[in-house]
Design a protein around this motif. Sequence first.
Motif, PDB file in Angstrom:
ATOM      1  N   VAL A   1      -2.235  -4.180  -0.817  1.00  0.00           N
ATOM      2  CA  VAL A   1      -3.515  -3.961  -1.484  1.00  0.00           C
ATOM      3  C   VAL A   1      -3.571  -4.820  -2.742  1.00  0.00           C
ATOM      4  O   VAL A   1      -2.541  -5.184  -3.317  1.00  0.00           O
ATOM      5  CB  VAL A   1      -3.750  -2.474  -1.844  1.00  0.00           C
ATOM      6  N   LEU A   2      -4.778  -5.148  -3.139  1.00  0.00           N
ATOM      7  CA  LEU A   2      -5.034  -5.884  -4.374  1.00  0.00           C
ATOM      8  C   LEU A   2      -5.678  -4.887  -5.330  1.00  0.00           C
ATOM      9  O   LEU A   2      -6.783  -4.398  -5.084  1.00  0.00           O
ATOM     10  CB  LEU A   2      -5.965  -7.061  -4.077  1.00  0.00           C
ATOM     11  N   GLU A   3      -4.956  -4.563  -6.407  1.00  0.00           N
ATOM     12  CA  GLU A   3      -5.375  -3.502  -7.312  1.00  0.00           C
ATOM     13  C   GLU A   3      -5.770  -4.067  -8.672  1.00  0.00           C
ATOM     14  O   GLU A   3      -5.084  -4.932  -9.220  1.00  0.00           O
ATOM     15  CB  GLU A   3      -4.232  -2.501  -7.500  1.00  0.00           C
TER      16      GLU A   3
ATOM     17  N   THR B   1      -6.280  -2.359 -14.511  1.00  0.00           N
ATOM     18  CA  THR B   1      -6.988  -1.717 -15.622  1.00  0.00           C
ATOM     19  C   THR B   1      -7.665  -0.429 -15.165  1.00  0.00           C
ATOM     20  O   THR B   1      -7.592   0.595 -15.849  1.00  0.00           O
ATOM     21  CB  THR B   1      -8.056  -2.667 -16.212  1.00  0.00           C
ATOM     22  N   THR B   2      -8.309  -0.480 -13.993  1.00  0.00           N
ATOM     23  CA  THR B   2      -9.082   0.669 -13.513  1.00  0.00           C
ATOM     24  C   THR B   2      -8.370   1.471 -12.432  1.00  0.00           C
ATOM     25  O   THR B   2      -8.737   2.604 -12.154  1.00  0.00           O
ATOM     26  CB  THR B   2     -10.434   0.203 -12.940  1.00  0.00           C
ATOM     27  N   GLY B   3      -7.376   0.868 -11.776  1.00  0.00           N
ATOM     28  CA  GLY B   3      -6.709   1.524 -10.650  1.00  0.00           C
ATOM     29  C   GLY B   3      -7.474   1.405  -9.350  1.00  0.00           C
ATOM     30  O   GLY B   3      -7.033   1.896  -8.312  1.00  0.00           O
ATOM     31  N   LYS B   4      -8.623   0.742  -9.378  1.00  0.00           N
ATOM     32  CA  LYS B   4      -9.433   0.559  -8.164  1.00  0.00           C
ATOM     33  C   LYS B   4      -8.860  -0.566  -7.311  1.00  0.00           C
ATOM     34  O   LYS B   4      -8.352  -1.562  -7.823  1.00  0.00           O
ATOM     35  CB  LYS B   4     -10.885   0.213  -8.520  1.00  0.00           C
ATOM     36  N   LEU B   5      -8.963  -0.412  -6.003  1.00  0.00           N
ATOM     37  CA  LEU B   5      -8.551  -1.469  -5.086  1.00  0.00           C
ATOM     38  C   LEU B   5      -9.727  -2.398  -4.836  1.00  0.00           C
ATOM     39  O   LEU B   5     -10.860  -1.948  -4.630  1.00  0.00           O
ATOM     40  CB  LEU B   5      -8.053  -0.887  -3.764  1.00  0.00           C
ATOM     41  N   VAL B   6      -9.451  -3.697  -4.854  1.00  0.00           N
ATOM     42  CA  VAL B   6     -10.508  -4.696  -4.665  1.00  0.00           C
ATOM     43  C   VAL B   6     -10.256  -5.567  -3.433  1.00  0.00           C
ATOM     44  O   VAL B   6     -11.053  -6.451  -3.124  1.00  0.00           O
ATOM     45  CB  VAL B   6     -10.675  -5.572  -5.918  1.00  0.00           C
TER      46      VAL B   6
ATOM     47  N   LYS C   1      -1.594   3.547   9.428  1.00  0.00           N
ATOM     48  CA  LYS C   1      -1.315   2.147   9.072  1.00  0.00           C
ATOM     49  C   LYS C   1      -0.474   2.079   7.795  1.00  0.00           C
ATOM     50  O   LYS C   1       0.495   1.320   7.714  1.00  0.00           O
ATOM     51  CB  LYS C   1      -2.647   1.409   8.901  1.00  0.00           C
ATOM     52  N   ILE C   2      -0.843   2.874   6.809  1.00  0.00           N
ATOM     53  CA  ILE C   2      -0.094   2.891   5.551  1.00  0.00           C
ATOM     54  C   ILE C   2       1.300   3.477   5.774  1.00  0.00           C
ATOM     55  O   ILE C   2       2.296   2.943   5.265  1.00  0.00           O
ATOM     56  CB  ILE C   2      -0.864   3.675   4.471  1.00  0.00           C
ATOM     57  N   ALA C   3       1.405   4.565   6.548  1.00  0.00           N
ATOM     58  CA  ALA C   3       2.711   5.180   6.818  1.00  0.00           C
ATOM     59  C   ALA C   3       3.630   4.195   7.542  1.00  0.00           C
ATOM     60  O   ALA C   3       4.826   4.083   7.216  1.00  0.00           O
ATOM     61  CB  ALA C   3       2.535   6.456   7.637  1.00  0.00           C
ATOM     62  N   ALA C   4       3.092   3.470   8.527  1.00  0.00           N
ATOM     63  CA  ALA C   4       3.895   2.479   9.256  1.00  0.00           C
ATOM     64  C   ALA C   4       4.362   1.374   8.320  1.00  0.00           C
ATOM     65  O   ALA C   4       5.502   0.894   8.410  1.00  0.00           O
ATOM     66  CB  ALA C   4       3.086   1.891  10.409  1.00  0.00           C
ATOM     67  N   SER C   5       3.504   0.984   7.383  1.00  0.00           N
ATOM     68  CA  SER C   5       3.863  -0.040   6.415  1.00  0.00           C
ATOM     69  C   SER C   5       4.976   0.453   5.500  1.00  0.00           C
ATOM     70  O   SER C   5       5.956  -0.264   5.244  1.00  0.00           O
ATOM     71  CB  SER C   5       2.629  -0.448   5.598  1.00  0.00           C
ATOM     72  N   GLU C   6       4.851   1.669   4.986  1.00  0.00           N
ATOM     73  CA  GLU C   6       5.893   2.222   4.114  1.00  0.00           C
ATOM     74  C   GLU C   6       7.239   2.265   4.845  1.00  0.00           C
ATOM     75  O   GLU C   6       8.279   1.913   4.268  1.00  0.00           O
ATOM     76  CB  GLU C   6       5.497   3.611   3.618  1.00  0.00           C
ATOM     77  N   THR C   7       7.216   2.664   6.109  1.00  0.00           N
ATOM     78  CA  THR C   7       8.438   2.695   6.916  1.00  0.00           C
ATOM     79  C   THR C   7       9.006   1.295   7.093  1.00  0.00           C
ATOM     80  O   THR C   7      10.220   1.082   6.998  1.00  0.00           O
ATOM     81  CB  THR C   7       8.151   3.342   8.286  1.00  0.00           C
ATOM     82  N   SER C   8       8.137   0.316   7.339  1.00  0.00           N
ATOM     83  CA  SER C   8       8.578  -1.064   7.553  1.00  0.00           C
ATOM     84  C   SER C   8       9.206  -1.659   6.298  1.00  0.00           C
ATOM     85  O   SER C   8      10.252  -2.311   6.364  1.00  0.00           O
ATOM     86  CB  SER C   8       7.397  -1.932   8.002  1.00  0.00           C
ATOM     87  N   PHE C   9       8.581  -1.426   5.143  1.00  0.00           N
ATOM     88  CA  PHE C   9       9.142  -1.942   3.897  1.00  0.00           C
ATOM     89  C   PHE C   9      10.518  -1.337   3.621  1.00  0.00           C
ATOM     90  O   PHE C   9      11.396  -2.010   3.074  1.00  0.00           O
ATOM     91  CB  PHE C   9       8.205  -1.660   2.711  1.00  0.00           C
ATOM     92  N   ALA C  10      10.712  -0.078   3.990  1.00  0.00           N
ATOM     93  CA  ALA C  10      11.978   0.618   3.704  1.00  0.00           C
ATOM     94  C   ALA C  10      13.080   0.289   4.712  1.00  0.00           C
ATOM     95  O   ALA C  10      14.256   0.502   4.423  1.00  0.00           O
ATOM     96  CB  ALA C  10      11.732   2.125   3.691  1.00  0.00           C
TER      97      ALA C  10
ATOM     98  N   ALA D   1       0.841  -1.201   0.000  1.00  0.00           N
ATOM     99  CA  ALA D   1       0.000   0.000   0.000  1.00  0.00           C
ATOM    100  C   ALA D   1       0.871   1.244   0.000  1.00  0.00           C
ATOM    101  O   ALA D   1       1.975   1.257   0.548  1.00  0.00           O
ATOM    102  CB  ALA D   1      -0.912  -0.001   1.221  1.00  0.00           C
ATOM    103  N   GLN D   2       0.343   2.300  -0.616  1.00  0.00           N
ATOM    104  CA  GLN D   2       1.011   3.604  -0.650  1.00  0.00           C
ATOM    105  C   GLN D   2       0.041   4.644  -0.111  1.00  0.00           C
ATOM    106  O   GLN D   2      -1.171   4.461  -0.153  1.00  0.00           O
ATOM    107  CB  GLN D   2       1.399   3.959  -2.082  1.00  0.00           C
ATOM    108  N   MET D   3       0.575   5.766   0.351  1.00  0.00           N
ATOM    109  CA  MET D   3      -0.282   6.807   0.906  1.00  0.00           C
ATOM    110  C   MET D   3      -1.319   7.286  -0.114  1.00  0.00           C
ATOM    111  O   MET D   3      -2.434   7.653   0.256  1.00  0.00           O
ATOM    112  CB  MET D   3       0.562   7.979   1.418  1.00  0.00           C
ATOM    113  N   ALA D   4      -0.982   7.226  -1.402  1.00  0.00           N
ATOM    114  CA  ALA D   4      -1.939   7.631  -2.437  1.00  0.00           C
ATOM    115  C   ALA D   4      -3.167   6.718  -2.473  1.00  0.00           C
ATOM    116  O   ALA D   4      -4.196   7.080  -3.045  1.00  0.00           O
ATOM    117  CB  ALA D   4      -1.251   7.640  -3.803  1.00  0.00           C
ATOM    118  N   ASP D   5      -3.080   5.544  -1.833  1.00  0.00           N
ATOM    119  CA  ASP D   5      -4.198   4.591  -1.798  1.00  0.00           C
ATOM    120  C   ASP D   5      -5.208   4.890  -0.694  1.00  0.00           C
ATOM    121  O   ASP D   5      -6.224   4.192  -0.594  1.00  0.00           O
ATOM    122  CB  ASP D   5      -3.674   3.163  -1.553  1.00  0.00           C
TER     123      ASP D   5
END
Length: 197
Positions: free
Chosen positions: A62-64, A67-72, A39-48, A7-11
């Motif tokens: 996230v599962l994206e 084609t549409t950019g929508k999260l499912v 939650k997303i910020a903590a994840s980004e920090t953890s991945f880095a 996941a990214q903050m843009a999500d």
Amino acid sequence: MLVMRPAQMADLGEVQRLAADSPIGVTSLPDDAGRLGDKIAASETSFAAEVSFNGEESYFFVLEDSTTGKLVGCSAIVASAGYSEPFYSFRNETFVHASRELKIHNKIHVLSQCHDLTGNSLLTSFYVLPELVGTGWAELNSRGRLLFMAAHPERFAESVVTEIVGYSDEQGDSPFWDAIGRNFFDLNYAAAERCVA
């Protein structure tokens, strides 16, 4: 095509839409933009982060629909349950009260609150749109986390536990909550879940 990715903050807006759609009981996916952003910020920090053992890290996927950019769908891993706050669970036990002299032998089923699962890695925040339930895409959303764990074993505990949403009826009532939780808190199940989400 659907793609599972970090996941990214843009999500955030899309993740909040998923959280709003998720059932009562997915407490690790609150319908709250601030908490989801954290939650997303903590994840980004953890991945880095450079990690050599499991600690306070958390990984949110996230599962994206590419084609549409929508999260499912979405799912997450907590590297170490109970690292920064208590992680409670129930131990399923049988107590035996017996006396040969009194000719008594009783078995009593007991749920004991405990911290036995603290320190294990935790699979959490699982949700897919209803039309994906029971499909290979739901399996990807769930098992893709395990592939990440297998590729990065130093980031996780040797044992893994998962949160599973319990049964609720059409009105949102939970028999388990009504039998146990209501004895301690004068709240219905939905209200209690909002308190811990």
